[in-house]
Design a protein around this motif. Structure first.
Motif, PDB file in Angstrom:
ATOM      1  N   ASP A 102       0.133 -10.829  -1.982  1.00 48.48           N
ATOM      2  CA  ASP A 102       0.458 -11.850  -0.966  1.00 48.48           C
ATOM      3  C   ASP A 102       1.019 -11.253   0.325  1.00 48.48           C
ATOM      4  O   ASP A 102       1.028 -11.909   1.353  1.00 48.48           O
ATOM      5  N   GLU A 103       1.521 -10.024   0.237  1.00 50.87           N
ATOM      6  CA  GLU A 103       2.143  -9.372   1.395  1.00 50.87           C
ATOM      7  C   GLU A 103       1.255  -8.260   1.938  1.00 50.87           C
ATOM      8  O   GLU A 103       1.743  -7.300   2.536  1.00 50.87           O
ATOM      9  N   GLY A 104      -0.027  -8.358   1.704  1.00 51.81           N
ATOM     10  CA  GLY A 104      -0.955  -7.369   2.248  1.00 51.81           C
ATOM     11  C   GLY A 104      -1.076  -6.116   1.412  1.00 51.81           C
ATOM     12  O   GLY A 104      -1.317  -5.033   1.938  1.00 51.81           O
ATOM     13  N   ASN A 105      -0.911  -6.257   0.091  1.00 52.10           N
ATOM     14  CA  ASN A 105      -1.034  -5.115  -0.821  1.00 52.10           C
ATOM     15  C   ASN A 105      -0.073  -3.993  -0.455  1.00 52.10           C
ATOM     16  O   ASN A 105      -0.484  -2.863  -0.180  1.00 52.10           O
ATOM     17  N   THR A 106       1.193  -4.322  -0.480  1.00 52.73           N
ATOM     18  CA  THR A 106       2.227  -3.339  -0.207  1.00 52.73           C
ATOM     19  C   THR A 106       3.335  -3.492  -1.243  1.00 52.73           C
ATOM     20  O   THR A 106       3.402  -4.496  -1.950  1.00 52.73           O
ATOM     21  N   VAL A 107       4.192  -2.502  -1.354  1.00 57.00           N
ATOM     22  CA  VAL A 107       5.307  -2.553  -2.290  1.00 57.00           C
ATOM     23  C   VAL A 107       6.430  -3.368  -1.661  1.00 57.00           C
ATOM     24  O   VAL A 107       6.836  -3.105  -0.531  1.00 57.00           O
TER      25      VAL A 107
END
Length: 80
Positions: free
Chosen positions: A56-61
């Motif tokens: 949901d956050e652009g494929n980030t940790v």
């Protein structure tokens, strides 16, 4: 235990046998559902590979990944 690679947190875990690996995955599944944050994971016999990222956050940790990673790590400690 966790490595941060290409906007993911990853880990490879080893268990005594398939039954232990599956028991671990079942326990983790309860945390996953309660957090509504689902990992990518693979299981082959006594090995479980887990990859966390927040789609949901652009494929980030994100903090969601870190919180789930902590819960997974705590569950894994029971099997060491």
């Amino acid at each position: 235990m966790w490595k941060e690679v290409n906007n993911t947190l990853t880990t490879d875990l080893k268990f005594k046998d398939f039954k232990e690996a599956f028991g671990f995955m079942t326990e983790v599944a309860l945390h996953v559902e309660s957090m509504n944050h689902h990992p990518e994971w693979e299981n082959v016999y006594n090995k479980v590979k887990i990859t966390l990222t927040t789609h949901d956050e652009g494929n980030t940790v994100t903090e969601k990944d870190r919180k789930l990673a902590n819960k997974i790590e705590a569950a894994y400690q029971k099997y060491k």
